[in-house]
Design a protein around this motif. Sequence first.
Motif, PDB file in Angstrom:
ATOM      1  N   MET A 104       0.796  -1.216  -0.165  1.00 34.98           N
ATOM      2  CA  MET A 104      -0.044  -0.154   0.071  1.00 34.98           C
ATOM      3  C   MET A 104       0.781   1.340  -0.071  1.00 34.98           C
ATOM      4  N   LEU A 105       1.991   1.255   0.630  1.00 31.74           N
ATOM      5  CA  LEU A 105       2.660   2.353   0.866  1.00 31.74           C
ATOM      6  C   LEU A 105       3.493   2.728  -0.562  1.00 31.74           C
ATOM      7  N   LEU A 106       4.022   1.411  -1.095  1.00 38.64           N
ATOM      8  CA  LEU A 106       4.695   1.479  -2.252  1.00 38.64           C
ATOM      9  C   LEU A 106       3.888   2.102  -3.329  1.00 38.64           C
ATOM     10  N   GLN A 107       2.414   1.896  -3.541  1.00 37.61           N
ATOM     11  CA  GLN A 107       1.660   2.466  -4.364  1.00 37.61           C
ATOM     12  C   GLN A 107       1.291   4.186  -4.259  1.00 37.61           C
ATOM     13  N   LEU A 108       1.516   4.064  -2.772  1.00 36.76           N
ATOM     14  CA  LEU A 108       1.354   5.711  -2.546  1.00 36.76           C
ATOM     15  C   LEU A 108       2.429   6.563  -2.795  1.00 36.76           C
ATOM     16  N   PHE A 109       3.687   5.931  -2.453  1.00 37.72           N
ATOM     17  CA  PHE A 109       4.981   6.696  -2.476  1.00 37.72           C
ATOM     18  C   PHE A 109       5.933   6.273  -3.555  1.00 37.72           C
TER      19      PHE A 109
END
Length: 258
Positions: free
Chosen positions: A249-254
């Motif tokens: 999820m964090l990879l998709q965001l940042f």
Amino acid sequence: MADVNTIRSAAGTRSAAIDAGLRAHMNKVYGTMSIGMLITFAAAWALSGLAVTTDPAAGVAQLSESKYLTQLGYYLYASPLKWVVMFAPLAFVFGFSAMINRMSAATAQVVFYAFAAVMGVSISSIFLVFTGYSIAQVFLITAIAFAGLSLYGYTTKKDISGWGSFLIMGVIGLIVASIVNIFLASSALMFAISAIGVLIFAGLTAYDTQKIKTEYLAHAHTGDSEWLGKAAIMGALNLYLDFINMFMMLLQLFGNRE
């Protein structure tokens, strides 16, 4: 008076034994989880290397100006087999959870490591989509956040077991929304899924850690090493899933894309 001292001494000895057992149990949970993470990222990195080539003659489909998918890469990421690769970890984890009571602790550990390898195959495309530096950076951020949340779940005196039903409902909602977005391909919906997913899996990290601790304390007196062994593996699986999902999820965001 001697009897009272004897009782206090015995109680103190029992308490110390439980504390030592809990530390050993949590060490096994985190150790098993860490090995699973290592297997996942090693499998993902190795497979992504086999799936891409810079030689146009060896490629079967163009990925970018200088990169091409190999035959293996085409099967995994561009053919109908990609759906099997995408949903295999979900099917695997449901089957594992359903059958673990019929397995020995040693078998369950091997199956967990096999699941970690399957997860590596499923997420290997991140090395094609995101830069290596970005993946490493987000992994470090996730590790720091996970450590803090897990520490909170382990040390807090507050009973957070009530979070469980809401968080599980949130996970089900995320799965449904993610499947729908496969067909919609909405960037706005993906952003919302990722942002909400980070919060849900952050909560699950603390919740699962406290649950692992309370389950151990509830069963430590039984001395059932087989049950405790399988409980450690299931605990490792839950925390592993919390970490992986929060990372994705964090990879998709940042994450910075190639």
